[in-house]
Design a protein around this motif. Structure first.
Motif, PDB file in Angstrom:
ATOM      1  N   GLN A  51      59.159  31.216  42.885  1.00 41.45           N
ATOM      2  CA  GLN A  51      58.751  30.989  41.445  1.00 41.45           C
ATOM      3  C   GLN A  51      57.953  32.447  41.313  1.00 41.45           C
ATOM      4  N   VAL A 106      56.678  33.932  36.883  1.00 38.69           N
ATOM      5  CA  VAL A 106      56.002  33.331  35.459  1.00 38.69           C
ATOM      6  C   VAL A 106      55.065  34.630  34.798  1.00 38.69           C
ATOM      7  N   GLU A 107      55.919  34.443  34.078  1.00 42.48           N
ATOM      8  CA  GLU A 107      55.959  36.061  32.888  1.00 42.48           C
ATOM      9  C   GLU A 107      54.594  35.512  31.767  1.00 42.48           C
ATOM     10  N   SER A 108      54.461  36.666  31.037  1.00 41.87           N
ATOM     11  CA  SER A 108      53.000  36.580  30.202  1.00 41.87           C
ATOM     12  C   SER A 108      52.928  37.222  29.079  1.00 41.87           C
ATOM     13  N   CYS A 131      53.459  39.404  35.151  1.00 39.35           N
ATOM     14  CA  CYS A 131      54.543  38.123  36.191  1.00 39.35           C
ATOM     15  C   CYS A 131      53.710  38.264  37.493  1.00 39.35           C
ATOM     16  N   SER A 183      55.090  33.032  43.343  1.00 42.94           N
ATOM     17  CA  SER A 183      54.531  32.499  43.660  1.00 42.94           C
ATOM     18  C   SER A 183      55.793  31.127  44.867  1.00 42.94           C
ATOM     19  N   THR A 193      51.952  40.313  42.290  1.00 39.78           N
ATOM     20  CA  THR A 193      51.827  40.583  40.714  1.00 39.78           C
ATOM     21  C   THR A 193      52.596  41.588  39.600  1.00 39.78           C
ATOM     22  N   TYR A 253      62.780  40.222  31.379  1.00 38.48           N
ATOM     23  CA  TYR A 253      61.987  38.495  32.583  1.00 38.48           C
ATOM     24  C   TYR A 253      61.936  39.468  33.794  1.00 38.48           C
ATOM     25  N   GLY A 308      62.433  35.000  36.020  1.00 38.04           N
ATOM     26  CA  GLY A 308      61.028  34.472  35.629  1.00 38.04           C
ATOM     27  C   GLY A 308      61.950  33.587  34.758  1.00 38.04           C
ATOM     28  N   GLN A 309      61.140  33.065  33.571  1.00 34.36           N
ATOM     29  CA  GLN A 309      61.696  31.917  32.482  1.00 34.36           C
ATOM     30  C   GLN A 309      62.205  32.887  31.440  1.00 34.36           C
ATOM     31  N   THR A 369      60.036  36.617  29.051  1.00 36.05           N
ATOM     32  CA  THR A 369      59.180  36.455  27.622  1.00 36.05           C
ATOM     33  C   THR A 369      59.205  36.832  26.312  1.00 36.05           C
TER      34      THR A 369
END
Length: 120
Positions: A3, A5-7, A22, A25, A77, A94, A111-112, A114
């Motif tokens: 998985q 996850v972006e931020s 990003c 995991s 990351t 992405y 990722g989803q 951002t």
């Protein structure tokens, strides 16, 4: 099984800067390559930058000299430092990662996304 996850996205003025992160995991053996892609409404998703495990980089022409991609292998990351942002950079960004899982199967995860908005 991997998985992402972006931020770090948000609203910034033209000429400003933003740093995306990003984190990957899951059942990771190794991540061979990580990259950032972006997609604006009505446009096709395109590569922004990519980086290999040994930190070889590749950039799209429209971001060369402005963006810097980096990665921390210990943290799984990848980062994208975006400077001198332009309104044309507005898009959903992405994260992508491709590698080998602990079961020795290949993976290619996204990722989803951002949102990055460059506007006055």
């Amino acid at each position: 099984q991997v998985q992402l996850v972006e931020s770090g996205g948000g609203l910034v003025q033209p000429g400003g800067s933003l740093r995306l992160s990003c984190a990957a995991s899951g059942s990771i053996f190794t991540i061979n390559v990580m990259g950032w892609y972006r997609q604006a409404p009505g446009k096709e998703r395109g590569l922004v930058a990519r980086i290999t495990y040994v930190k070889s980089t590749n950039y799209a022409d429209f971001v060369k000299g402005r963006f810097t991609i980096s990665r921390d292998n210990a943290k799984n990351t990848v980062y994208l430092q975006m400077n001198s942002l332009k309104p044309e950079d507005t898009a959903v960004y992405y994260c992508n990662a491709a590698g080998v899982s602990m079961s020795r199967t290949n993976f290619n995860s996204w990722g989803q996304g951002t949102q990055v908005t460059v506007s006055s």
